[in-house]
Write an enzyme that holds these catalytic residues in place. Sequence first.
Site, PDB file in Angstrom:
ATOM      1  N   LYS A 281       6.046 -20.907   7.468  1.00 15.94           N
ATOM      2  CA  LYS A 281       6.994 -19.800   7.250  1.00 15.94           C
ATOM      3  C   LYS A 281       8.207 -20.005   8.156  1.00 15.94           C
ATOM      4  O   LYS A 281       8.077 -20.254   9.340  1.00 15.94           O
ATOM      5  CB  LYS A 281       6.312 -18.461   7.556  1.00 15.94           C
ATOM      6  CG  LYS A 281       7.153 -17.250   7.261  1.00 15.94           C
ATOM      7  CD  LYS A 281       6.380 -15.941   7.430  1.00 15.94           C
ATOM      8  CE  LYS A 281       5.715 -15.519   6.168  1.00 15.94           C
ATOM      9  NZ  LYS A 281       5.267 -14.100   6.181  1.00 15.94           N
ATOM     10  N   GLU A 367      -5.356  -2.051   1.890  1.00 15.26           N
ATOM     11  CA  GLU A 367      -5.198  -0.612   2.140  1.00 15.26           C
ATOM     12  C   GLU A 367      -6.428   0.170   1.704  1.00 15.26           C
ATOM     13  O   GLU A 367      -6.782   1.179   2.331  1.00 15.26           O
ATOM     14  CB  GLU A 367      -3.962  -0.090   1.418  1.00 15.26           C
ATOM     15  CG  GLU A 367      -2.627  -0.511   2.055  1.00 15.26           C
ATOM     16  CD  GLU A 367      -2.199  -1.913   1.694  1.00 15.26           C
ATOM     17  OE1 GLU A 367      -2.893  -2.579   0.878  1.00 15.26           O
ATOM     18  OE2 GLU A 367      -1.173  -2.371   2.217  1.00 15.26           O
ATOM     19  N   ARG A 395      -2.424   2.570  -3.866  1.00 13.48           N
ATOM     20  CA  ARG A 395      -3.611   1.862  -4.360  1.00 13.48           C
ATOM     21  C   ARG A 395      -4.895   2.349  -3.691  1.00 13.48           C
ATOM     22  O   ARG A 395      -5.985   2.014  -4.110  1.00 13.48           O
ATOM     23  CB  ARG A 395      -3.469   0.361  -4.195  1.00 13.48           C
ATOM     24  CG  ARG A 395      -3.332  -0.145  -2.799  1.00 13.48           C
ATOM     25  CD  ARG A 395      -3.353  -1.672  -2.724  1.00 13.48           C
ATOM     26  NE  ARG A 395      -2.432  -2.309  -3.661  1.00 13.48           N
ATOM     27  CZ  ARG A 395      -2.264  -3.627  -3.740  1.00 13.48           C
ATOM     28  NH1 ARG A 395      -2.942  -4.445  -2.978  1.00 13.48           N
ATOM     29  NH2 ARG A 395      -1.426  -4.145  -4.612  1.00 13.48           N
TER      30      ARG A 395
HETATM   31  C1  LIG Z   1      -0.163  -3.802  -1.032  1.00 12.39           C
HETATM   32  C2  LIG Z   1       0.866  -4.342  -0.071  1.00 12.39           C
HETATM   33  N1  LIG Z   1       0.697  -4.118   1.249  1.00 12.39           N
HETATM   34  C3  LIG Z   1       1.608  -4.583   2.134  1.00 12.39           C
HETATM   35  C4  LIG Z   1       2.721  -5.273   1.680  1.00 12.39           C
HETATM   36  C5  LIG Z   1       3.778  -5.729   2.665  1.00 12.39           C
HETATM   37  N2  LIG Z   1       3.902  -7.177   2.685  1.00 12.39           N
HETATM   38  C6  LIG Z   1       4.860  -7.808   2.073  1.00 12.39           C
HETATM   39  S1  LIG Z   1       4.769  -9.443   2.222  1.00 12.39           S
HETATM   40  C7  LIG Z   1       3.402  -9.297   3.238  1.00 12.39           C
HETATM   41  C8  LIG Z   1       2.755 -10.494   3.819  1.00 12.39           C
HETATM   42  C9  LIG Z   1       2.362 -11.431   2.715  1.00 12.39           C
HETATM   43  O1  LIG Z   1       1.722 -12.547   3.293  1.00 12.39           O
HETATM   44  P1  LIG Z   1       1.474 -13.794   2.349  1.00 12.39           P
HETATM   45  O2  LIG Z   1       0.850 -13.348   1.091  1.00 12.39           O
HETATM   46  O3  LIG Z   1       0.734 -14.784   3.165  1.00 12.39           O
HETATM   47  O4  LIG Z   1       2.912 -14.311   1.974  1.00 12.39           O
HETATM   48  P2  LIG Z   1       3.975 -15.025   2.954  1.00 12.39           P
HETATM   49  O5  LIG Z   1       4.911 -13.943   3.408  1.00 12.39           O
HETATM   50  O6  LIG Z   1       3.218 -15.631   4.079  1.00 12.39           O
HETATM   51  O7  LIG Z   1       4.662 -16.031   2.093  1.00 12.39           O
HETATM   52  C10 LIG Z   1       3.039  -7.982   3.361  1.00 12.39           C
HETATM   53  C11 LIG Z   1       1.888  -7.504   4.161  1.00 12.39           C
HETATM   54  C12 LIG Z   1       2.858  -5.469   0.288  1.00 12.39           C
HETATM   55  N3  LIG Z   1       3.928  -6.116  -0.219  1.00 12.39           N
HETATM   56  N4  LIG Z   1       1.909  -5.016  -0.554  1.00 12.39           N
HETATM   57 MG   LIG Z   2       1.326 -16.288   4.349  1.00 12.39          MG
END
Ligand SMILES: Cc1ncc(C[n+]2csc(CCOP(=O)(O)OP(=O)(O)O)c2C)c(N)n1
Ligand SMILES: [Mg+2]
Length: 651
Positions: A281, A367, A395
């Site tokens: 990242k 969640e 959700r």
């Molecule tokens: C249900 C939900 N909870 C929290 C979020 C907030 N959120 C957005 S991106 C993220 C992290 C995602 O991590 P990953 O899937 O590993 O993707 P990366 O950012 O590392 O590419 C979170 C927690 C969300 N989008 N949806």
């Molecule tokens: Mg990730």
Amino acid sequence: MTLLQSIRGPHDLKKLNEPQLGELADDVRQFLVQAVARTGGHLGPNLGVVELSIALHRVFDSPADRILWDTGHQSYVHKLLTGRQDFSKLRGKGGLSGYPSREESEHDVIENSHASTVLGWADGLAKANQLLGRPDHVVAVIGDGALTGGMAWEALNNIAAARDRPLIIVVNDNERSYAPTIGGMANHLATLRTTDGYERFLSWGKGVLQQTPVIGQPLYESLHGAKKGFKDAFAPQGMFEDLGLKYVGPIDGHDTAAVESALHRAKRFHGPVLVHCLTEKGRGYQPALQDEADRFHTVGAMDPLTCAPLAPAAGPSWTSVFGDEIAAIGAERPDVVAITAAMLHPVGLTKFAEAFPDRVWDVGIAEQHATVSAAGLATGGLHPVVAVYATFLNRAFDQLLMDVALHRCAVTFVLDRAGVTGPDGASHNGMWDMSLLQVVPGLRIAAPRDAGQLRAQLREAVAVDDAPTMIRFPKESVGEAVPAIGRIGGMDVLRRAPDADVLLVAVGVMAPVCLKAAGLLAGGGIRCTVVDPRWVKPVDEELAPLAARHRLVAVVEDNSRAGGVGSAVGQALRDAGTDVPLRTFGIPEQFLAHGKRAEVLADIGLTPIEIAGRISATLAARKTADGHGIAVGDGYDERNALGNGHKESGA
Ligand SMILES: Cc1ncc(C[n+]2csc(CCOP(=O)(O)OP(=O)(O)O)c2C)c(N)n1
Ligand SMILES: [Mg+2]
Ligand SMILES: CC(=O)[C@@H](O)[C@H](O)COP(=O)(O)O
């Protein structure tokens, strides 16, 4: 013109040779840093998927082949490669969305920015392809963080069972959500990654042996055979293969050729296959400030060299007020514990976690589990505070209803980003919580109007030991304190007038807006009482009798009009036999386009002048109807307030 600027669509990618692919990746990274620093957005996630996105669009034929993105915050590169390179208004009104958008492109499918849904989409699309005889591929890109969400496993359970249904899952494993991804899933991916170390050693050995004259090659070949046996015997086969998925990887996700090779192998496989890509990242961005907290997951508009914000914040955020107060409460109440769904810093639990590391849990992007485990914690004698963004609690509705509320668990939900959030678009607005949760028996809901009220209501909430409580506040800087001039029941009186015509019920952060509207109306001879109910569920018992002393009640909330506080007030007035007319002002039943919060609020009529205009119009209409309404005074220009041809609406 840069090579990136010459890319009009995926077809242009397929002509590029290896050096050009490297040049293109560099162009994309330079573009992303400059463009996202100007507008703000998800810089880190997109810098991590540059080579992956290029490889996907070279190997597959979008849009016939569906390339799906989980959460969608990492789809900027995908957009750049599919004909969208004007990022000047990214996430701004009239500009590109920060997530996939069907309106923008035929290459986009999932607009929902809630994590962990992509595998479900892919399962459905793959079934449709199979049933309709379409040979097209379905490719789902899911992050390691999103893989911690329960829905991902519901889908995997189905996908893995269909050994004859082609479906390609690409795990974008950068070991982080915001912070490092937690849990058994993350640990398993790490195990698979260590296989990578073994692979690298072997590929080093291959290089050395193949350069050794005479004995090198035959020795390599005999070892290579041994390697396969060794790997099968000792390296972890991985849970995915045990489930029934073909596992390909781990692959260096920044080596375009390696990713392409793995994707071609996956493409040939007639069943579900998982390609495990290792990425970083924020790759390639080394500014002066190394913000390790979340590797530039989301950045505001900033100087790309120093990371200094281009527009300093107007004041402390609601989040920071919550963060300070919950840490103070934690020092006084050893039973108070906290839960986050992979967003410890964004929801303001940093200080609490630093002070009480054993009393805070990051459960991953989960969640629903956060909510049920909170029921367990409460039943175990603790008082959990579940801190999530409002939209993500949607959700966990059933878990809140049937696990927390049914058992009258003392859980406090703190919903940040409630109401219109703006730049993150439709699925990020926290506009449904006070509608959804109206129906939860025993749940108490508070909406603070300023920092002082947030602190007070948070303390009131954690003092409740026989029911769930919920507090919600918006994404913006906390405004000035809004003083009360009196109290009626549990409601704070913010403005009073002798023989007032209108009772304005100001929900939470709408208080300053309502006070301004009351001022405008006063200029036109319309007298208002303004109250802040503080706790909006249950409706205060004194509200109906107070309403009965007015000619019109207006409820203003930063929540959907459908089933919101306004509806609950209407129900309370009817139950009390109070037949005062009621106007409700809230967010219309629409998915709101992205834009600044203030722009969106203005577009939907949640501004003082629009609210005053509708109230005066309602009274004027009643004057016509029953003869003793109030004409609009000349201190107030209704035509202007109602805007150009605004028809009566419920906004
Ligand atoms: C249900 C939900 N909870 C929290 C979020 C907030 N959120 C957005 S991106 C993220 C992290 C995602 O991590 P990953 O899937 O590993 O993707 P990366 O950012 O590392 O590419 C979170 C927690 C969300 N989008 N949806
Ligand atoms: Mg990730
Ligand atoms: C994609 C996602 O869900 C989050 O990263 C969100 O964009 C963060 O929004 P804030 O900027 O309001 O923290």
